[in-house]
Motif scaffolding. Structure first.
Motif, PDB file in Angstrom:
ATOM      1  N   ALA A 100       0.829  -1.205   0.000  1.00  0.00           N
ATOM      2  CA  ALA A 100       0.000   0.000   0.000  1.00  0.00           C
ATOM      3  C   ALA A 100       0.862   1.253   0.000  1.00  0.00           C
ATOM      4  O   ALA A 100       0.559   2.233  -0.689  1.00  0.00           O
ATOM      5  N   LEU A 101       1.952   1.243   0.775  1.00  0.00           N
ATOM      6  CA  LEU A 101       2.853   2.404   0.797  1.00  0.00           C
ATOM      7  C   LEU A 101       3.517   2.597  -0.560  1.00  0.00           C
ATOM      8  O   LEU A 101       3.786   3.733  -0.969  1.00  0.00           O
ATOM      9  N   THR A 102       3.784   1.493  -1.262  1.00  0.00           N
ATOM     10  CA  THR A 102       4.351   1.590  -2.602  1.00  0.00           C
ATOM     11  C   THR A 102       3.425   2.373  -3.531  1.00  0.00           C
ATOM     12  O   THR A 102       3.870   3.184  -4.354  1.00  0.00           O
ATOM     13  N   ALA A 103       2.137   2.140  -3.393  1.00  0.00           N
ATOM     14  CA  ALA A 103       1.175   2.824  -4.256  1.00  0.00           C
ATOM     15  C   ALA A 103       0.938   4.267  -3.822  1.00  0.00           C
ATOM     16  O   ALA A 103       0.702   5.145  -4.657  1.00  0.00           O
ATOM     17  N   ILE A 104       1.001   4.545  -2.524  1.00  0.00           N
ATOM     18  CA  ILE A 104       0.629   5.871  -2.040  1.00  0.00           C
ATOM     19  C   ILE A 104       1.791   6.858  -2.093  1.00  0.00           C
ATOM     20  O   ILE A 104       1.584   8.077  -2.154  1.00  0.00           O
ATOM     21  N   LEU A 105       3.045   6.378  -2.104  1.00  0.00           N
ATOM     22  CA  LEU A 105       4.193   7.285  -2.068  1.00  0.00           C
ATOM     23  C   LEU A 105       4.218   8.266  -3.242  1.00  0.00           C
ATOM     24  O   LEU A 105       4.444   9.470  -3.035  1.00  0.00           O
TER      25      LEU A 105
ATOM     26  N   ARG B  65      -7.742  -0.361  -0.384  1.00  0.00           N
ATOM     27  CA  ARG B  65      -8.405   0.812  -0.946  1.00  0.00           C
ATOM     28  C   ARG B  65      -7.391   1.889  -1.331  1.00  0.00           C
ATOM     29  O   ARG B  65      -7.548   2.562  -2.352  1.00  0.00           O
ATOM     30  N   ILE B  66      -6.369   2.059  -0.511  1.00  0.00           N
ATOM     31  CA  ILE B  66      -5.336   3.049  -0.837  1.00  0.00           C
ATOM     32  C   ILE B  66      -4.611   2.658  -2.117  1.00  0.00           C
ATOM     33  O   ILE B  66      -4.385   3.479  -3.010  1.00  0.00           O
ATOM     34  N   ALA B  67      -4.250   1.383  -2.213  1.00  0.00           N
ATOM     35  CA  ALA B  67      -3.526   0.934  -3.398  1.00  0.00           C
ATOM     36  C   ALA B  67      -4.382   1.035  -4.648  1.00  0.00           C
ATOM     37  O   ALA B  67      -3.866   1.258  -5.747  1.00  0.00           O
ATOM     38  N   SER B  68      -5.702   0.884  -4.501  1.00  0.00           N
ATOM     39  CA  SER B  68      -6.585   0.935  -5.660  1.00  0.00           C
ATOM     40  C   SER B  68      -6.606   2.306  -6.310  1.00  0.00           C
ATOM     41  O   SER B  68      -6.943   2.432  -7.487  1.00  0.00           O
ATOM     42  N   LEU B  69      -6.251   3.334  -5.561  1.00  0.00           N
ATOM     43  CA  LEU B  69      -6.245   4.681  -6.121  1.00  0.00           C
ATOM     44  C   LEU B  69      -5.226   4.822  -7.243  1.00  0.00           C
ATOM     45  O   LEU B  69      -5.391   5.646  -8.143  1.00  0.00           O
ATOM     46  N   GLY B  70      -4.188   3.983  -7.214  1.00  0.00           N
ATOM     47  CA  GLY B  70      -3.136   4.100  -8.212  1.00  0.00           C
ATOM     48  C   GLY B  70      -3.605   3.822  -9.618  1.00  0.00           C
ATOM     49  O   GLY B  70      -3.140   4.448 -10.568  1.00  0.00           O
ATOM     50  N   TYR B  71      -4.553   2.876  -9.780  1.00  0.00           N
ATOM     51  CA  TYR B  71      -4.966   2.512 -11.139  1.00  0.00           C
ATOM     52  C   TYR B  71      -5.680   3.655 -11.836  1.00  0.00           C
ATOM     53  O   TYR B  71      -5.599   3.807 -13.044  1.00  0.00           O
ATOM     54  N   ALA B  72      -6.407   4.473 -11.062  1.00  0.00           N
ATOM     55  CA  ALA B  72      -7.112   5.606 -11.656  1.00  0.00           C
ATOM     56  C   ALA B  72      -6.204   6.801 -11.874  1.00  0.00           C
ATOM     57  O   ALA B  72      -6.625   7.799 -12.449  1.00  0.00           O
TER      58      ALA B  72
END
Length: 514
Positions: free
Chosen positions: A7-12, A342-349
């Motif tokens: 998740a941190l990978t996606a949110i950074l 849910r945090i990681a899912s933001l990356g696809y959009a």
């Protein structure tokens, strides 16, 4: 812990965008153009949403519920435009329908009229992106119709509904969650697109991000262009998740009954065939055919194309492996940490250009702190793989979640009672059961990496051109016949994976067209 790391990978990168936007640097470019770019992006997204929603839904209904010439072929072939990058479709249409092109030069004197609109406009971009992205709606709606309760359709017909009324009053409302999810995916891809809109001279927020960074060298301006995209990404992900909350009313007992299909005859049958053939032609056959035809007039630069093809395959394979590993860790830990998913899912959009800009902030810190170890070719590749994983983790998470759903808690506890640790139970039970879903996730990521352009443009090491970058460079030089070769190779690389993925949809219900 692995789920938290994923998740941190996606949110950074998203945190990096906010930090850059609030850095206090002068951002006059963003302040002057932000509203205009945002309105253009909104108008383009709205037009694509309407066009893809209508065409994808109608095509899915025809294929699932009717019998007509070519139905079994169109069932899987209508998803093939996913293999063609949107920028390749734009190159073909812009070249084919150019004002000074052969077609329009022939039309004006021979037919006495010209085309009513230009491709290098907002409306042309909406048409092209709709041709490229309608399969997202088609696949979502086809899956919804295939798994829909037979009871609801039979009840509608019993109450006197015609087939069209049953579609509008029963099938479509039940499939509304899938429609919302499919349209959301098409809009996400529209907002994330750079190659097509940049070539067509349509100034969207994504082109603003790349232009502010590459032309004006302003990371703060690029980040300010990216902030509305982050807001749109959050909204679209909410809509997509809302669409998958199970609002449809499905009957498990009706799942294994064959769907009632209507045999079309005469004009209706050939009309359905013509509609499906038009979608496939506009989305793949016409642009790919024109690129192939125009490319025959030039000699390809095989050393450059061969090197770019090898780099594209390598980055696709490595990106898919890293992304699937992180997504699997996230899926295994999702029950105890649902917020992480849910945090990681933001990356696809989030568009690839936004991910790239967000990574420049932590990368700059690393370069300043470790100037010797963090510089050079390797660091650029690490950042590029990082951007791929951060953006596409959510795309891999969905099929992996579906595969892990087949693992019951009793199966996991049996492994734990036999002395396996939590990680050991995952390796011995959960991941082997979900192996097919892991392969599906890897193919989804692989296809997206093949077509990714803006993140690769921004983060790639010097002289590290993929096929997408090479095609973009040719197109910028107005060498469209040369751009056709790398574009067509991308299509050929992606086609087998797309065919395999789309044929899996029909396997969810016996009797559906494969």
């Amino acid at each position: 812990m692995l789920a938290l790391l994923a998740a941190l990978t996606a949110i950074l990168p998203l945190v990096g965008v906010v930090m850059a936007a609030l850095s206090g640097e002068t951002a006059d470019i963003a302040a002057r153009d932000l509203t205009r770019y945002a309105l253009t992006s909104a108008a383009l997204a709205l037009m694509v949403a309407v066009l893809t929603g209508v065409t994808g839904s109608v095509a899915a209904w025809l294929v699932v519920m009717h019998r007509f010439p070519g139905r079994n072929l169109f069932a899987w072939a209508l998803a093939l435009p996913l293999a063609a990058p949107a920028f390749a479709v734009a190159y073909a249409y812009a070249d084919l329908f150019d004002v000074a092109g052969d077609l329009r030069m022939w039309m004006r004197p021979a037919l006495g009229f010209d085309m009513p609109f230009e491709m290098r406009t907002l409306y042309g971009a909406a048409f092209i992106l709709s041709c490229a992205f309608y399969p997202y709606v088609y696949l979502a709606m086809r899956a919804a119709f295939v798994n829909q309760s037979v009871h609801a359709l039979e009840a509608a017909r019993t109450l006197g509904c015609t087939p069209r009324q049953a579609f509008l009053r029963a099938a479509l409302p039940l499939a509304r969650p899938a429609l919302a999810a499919g349209v959301a995916l098409a809009v996400m891809e529209t907002l994330a697109d750079y190659g097509a809109v940049q070539f067509l001279a349509v100034q969207t927020l994504t082109t603003g991000v790349v232009r502010a960074w590459s032309v004006y060298g302003s990371t703060a301006s690029a980040a300010q262009f990216a902030l509305p995209l982050l807001g749109a990404a959050a909204l679209l992900m909410w809509l997509e998740r809302w669409g998958r909350k199970g609002r449809g009313f499905e009957s498990p007992s009706a799942r294994w009954r064959p769907l009632p299909t209507t045999a079309l005859a005469g004009v209706k049958a050939w009309g359905a065939t013509a509609f499906c053939l038009a979608l496939l032609t506009f989305g793949l056959l016409l642009p790919a055919g024109w690129l192939a035809w125009s490319s025959l007039d030039v000699t390809p630069e095989w050393p450059r194309i061969g090197g770019a093809a090898w780099r594209t395959l390598t980055m696709g394979a490595v990106g898919a492996l890293v992304t699937v590993v992180l997504a699997a860790a996230l899926a295994l830990g999702a029950r105890s940490m649902p917020l992480a998913a849910r945090i990681a899912s933001l990356g696809y959009a989030t568009p690839g250009a936004v991910m790239a800009i967000g990574l420049l902030v932590p990368a700059a810190f690393i370069w300043r702190t470790f100037p010797g170890a963090a510089s050079g070719f390797g660091m650029g590749l690490v950042l590029l793989i990082y951007a791929y994983a951060a953006r596409l983790m959510a795309a891999a998470l969905e099929p992996i979640d579906a595969g892990l759903a087949r693992v019951t808690p009793n199966m996991v506890w049996a492994a734990r009672n036999l002395g396996r640790s939590e990680g050991g139970a995952a390796r011995a039970v959960q991941l082997p059961v979900a192996w097919g879903s892991l392969l599906t996730a890897a193919l989804v990521v692989f296809i997206d990496v093949l077509k990714e352009l803006p993140a690769t443009l921004i983060l790639r090491p010097f002289n590290f051109d993929t096929l997408a970058v090479l095609a973009n460079n040719y197109a910028l030089d107005e060498r469209l016949p040369q751009a056709g070769w790398p574009s067509l190779i991308i299509v050929l690389m992606a086609l087998p994976a797309v065919v395999w993925l789309t044929r899996k949809v029909a396997a969810s219900r016996p009797g559906a067209p494969a």
